[in-house]
Structures are given as C-alpha cells and as structure tokens.
Design an enzyme around this catalytic site. Structure first.
Site, mmCIF file in Angstrom:
data_model
loop_
_atom_site.group_PDB
_atom_site.id
_atom_site.type_symbol
_atom_site.label_atom_id
_atom_site.label_comp_id
_atom_site.label_asym_id
_atom_site.label_seq_id
_atom_site.Cartn_x
_atom_site.Cartn_y
_atom_site.Cartn_z
ATOM 1 N N HIS A 185 -12.861 -3.382 5.081
ATOM 2 C CA HIS A 185 -11.625 -4.170 5.131
ATOM 3 C C HIS A 185 -11.274 -4.357 6.607
ATOM 4 C CE1 HIS A 185 -7.935 -5.937 4.020
ATOM 5 N NE2 HIS A 185 -7.473 -5.058 3.157
ATOM 6 N N LYS A 235 -16.897 -19.033 -15.734
ATOM 7 C CA LYS A 235 -17.892 -19.785 -16.521
ATOM 8 C C LYS A 235 -19.306 -19.300 -16.216
ATOM 9 C CE LYS A 235 -15.240 -24.100 -16.105
ATOM 10 N NZ LYS A 235 -15.350 -25.450 -15.512
HETATM 11 C C1 NCD Z 1 -5.544 -2.101 0.634
HETATM 12 C C2 NCD Z 1 -6.775 -2.705 0.010
HETATM 13 O O1 NCD Z 1 -6.722 -3.746 -0.637
HETATM 14 O O2 NCD Z 1 -7.830 -2.085 0.194
HETATM 15 N N1 NCD Z 1 -4.446 -2.975 0.569
HETATM 16 C C3 NCD Z 1 -4.256 -3.862 1.595
HETATM 17 O O3 NCD Z 1 -5.053 -4.733 1.828
HETATM 18 N N2 NCD Z 1 -3.187 -3.666 2.381
HETATM 19 C C4 NCD Z 1 -5.217 -0.746 0.186
HETATM 20 C C5 NCD Z 1 -5.137 -0.478 -1.271
HETATM 21 O O4 NCD Z 1 -5.231 -1.351 -2.126
HETATM 22 O O5 NCD Z 1 -4.948 0.707 -1.593
#
Ligand code: NCD
Length: 298
Positions: A128, A79
């Site tokens: 990550h 939204k």
């Molecule tokens: C990874 C991501 O999301 O970056 N996946 C995950 O979290 N295991 C790798 C990917 O998507 O290639």
C-alpha cells in the site's frame, strides 16, 4: 512510463524527493491546475473511503477528473472478464489508473497490461505504497525519521500498510518493535529481510512491555476479511485497546498513528490527547497523493 506498485521499488532518495514535493504542495496552500484535462480511473475492487476519496480529491484539486469503478459487482469483472482485459481497455480511456484489488500482485499484473501509469492503492495483503508515503510524511512532520523507536501494533500478518511501512523504514535508522498476538506476527520472510537490511526488529506480545519506550506507535486493525474463517478471527479480535490509561507514562513526544479504519484498537477518548495524530495523518493523504499523481502523469 512510471508506475507506483510497491515501496520496494523506491530508494531512500525517491521517497525523500516525493515527500519534499508533497511538503511543497502543502505549504503552497493554493493549488496549480497542473493536471487540467487529465483523466484518472479509480478502480476499487475492495472497500475504501480514505484512499479512494483522497485520490479523487487530490486529482480534482490539481484540475484533473476521476472516473470510478467502485465494486466488482458494478463492473464486467462480474461477467468473468480478466483483470488484464479490463486494464487494457480502461488504460485506453484515461491518463492513469489507481487500482485497489483483493489479490496480492494484482497491481503489478495490471502494470504489465496498462498503456498508462498504474498506482497501487492496495493489493490484498501485499503493498500500500501511497499509505506508506503519507505515514512517513506524518512522522516527518513530528520528528526526524532517523534514530527512532517505532512500534507496529496489531495485524502484521495480513496488514499491507504494516508490510509496506516496515520495508520503507528499513531505509532509515529505525528500530521496529512488533506488537502482535503470536498468530499475527509479521511474515518470517519479511522480518528476516528487514534484519538483513540492517533494521533491528524486536518482537513483543504485550503493548505495556514497550509502549513507554516508543517515539511512534502505529496501530493497525485486525484484517477480518483476510482470515480463512471467523473462528480464527474471533480468537484475536479485541486483543489490543489503547485508552488514555494505556498512554499515561509514554514519552511526551510520542505520536500515535493508524491508517484507519479503526475497529476498537483505539478508544475514541484518545482522540483529544496530543499523541493522537491519525486524523491529521488521513488529511496528509491529500498533498502526498497530489505529489504522486503529478509524479506519474506529468
Ligand atoms: C488500510 C488498507 O486499506 O489497507 N486502509 C487505508 O487505506 N487507510 C488499512 C485497513 O484497511 O485496515
């Protein structure tokens, strides 16, 4: 308040402490209900299987509960609500937020508006950190982190797992071998930074040039969704395919890792070989994420 946004915010001692905690949780076997009564919002604005489910599982095993948003379509973002507003509100409902978002920097922004700890579960091509911690945990299960040759294969341009992991490795005595098509090399600023931090980074295009000299091979998926157009993706898709034949002369103790999902880089015929550690790696997401949740909430 303690957020987990980027592996860059971790010193080597912080990483080692979290891995030790995860190791203790794993060896306990049964889990203490340390997060009983705690609520965590899992806000996933990008697809996820492992990260989302393993955070949910880790939390449940500690006695906590998850409330989840799975898509942009299912939330008020559709939204036109800003991420800042969403975070201000959601943080008033829960004890911590786990956020996955397509934009680099989203988790950092969220942490500035949140009244509870934020864990970054992937921000675009950025970082990550929970994946990196479970990657390191899995390597440490098999060998010492110092003195090894580690290959990073695939999409080092857009792959956030590779960005996070390579930075974390610069705390250790690891030689990083990048193995990529020219167009998917690691960003220059990152390889320069790694070298400035004393890490040797050696670039390769062909896997066969280096595979027999590696202790760890970390394969990644070409990140289709981050390409500007499908023609440029098509040019590099299927560049690498690891088969039992590829592995015939490797070091006996080589371990093959992959954050998953795989998209053709590893032939399923490899799964039965002793090198294949990627399913174990995914399973290690549980103790590692348990340690992370305890770390930010307690
Ligand atoms: C990874 C991501 O999301 O970056 N996946 C995950 O979290 N295991 C790798 C990917 O998507 O290639």
């Amino acid at each position: 308040m303690h957020h987990i946004i980027s592996i860059r915010d971790f010193e080597r001692e912080d990483i080692d402490a979290l891995l030790t905690k995860a190791q203790q949780i794993q060896s306990l076997g049964s889990y203490k209900q340390t997060l009983r009564g705690k609520l965590v919002a899992l806000l996933f604005f990008e697809p996820s299987t492992r990260t989302r489910m393993s955070f949910a599982s880790a939390l449940a095993r500690l006695g906590g509960e998850a409330i989840t948003v799975d898509s942009v379509e299912g939330s008020s973002i559709s939204k036109g609500e800003t991420l800042a507003d969403t975070i201000k509100v959601v943080s008033s409902y829960v004890d911590a937020i786990v956020l996955r978002h397509p934009k680099e920097g989203a988790a950092r922004l969220a942490s500035e508006f949140s009244s509870v700890p934020v864990i970054n579960a992937g921000d675009g091509a950025g970082q990550h950190p929970s994946q990196t911690l479970l990657d390191l945990f899995t390597i440490k299960e098999n060998m010492k982190l110092d003195g090894i040759d580690l290959g990073l294969l695939g999409d080092l341009r857009y792959g956030r797992t590779a960005h996070s992991l390579s930075y974390a490795l610069s705390h250790y005595d690891v030689t990083i071998h990048t193995i990529t098509p020219k167009s998917l090399e690691m960003p220059q600023w990152l390889s320069t930074e790694l070298k400035e931090r004393g890490t040797e980074v050696v670039e390769h295009e062909k896997l066969e040039d280096i595979i027999n000299d590696l202790d760890v091979l970390y394969a990644t998926r070409i990140q289709r969704e981050r390409f500007p157009d499908m023609a440029s993706y098509a040019r590099v898709a299927n560049t690498y395919k690891i088969t039992p034949e590829t592995l015939k002369d490797v070091r006996k103790n080589l371990i093959l890792l992959h954050p998953l999902p795989r998209a053709g880089e590893i032939d399923p015929a490899v799964d039965a070989l002793p090198y294949a550690k990627y399913f174990r790696q995914a399973a290690n997401g549980i103790p590692v994420r348990m340690a992370m949740l305890e770390d930010v909430i307690l």
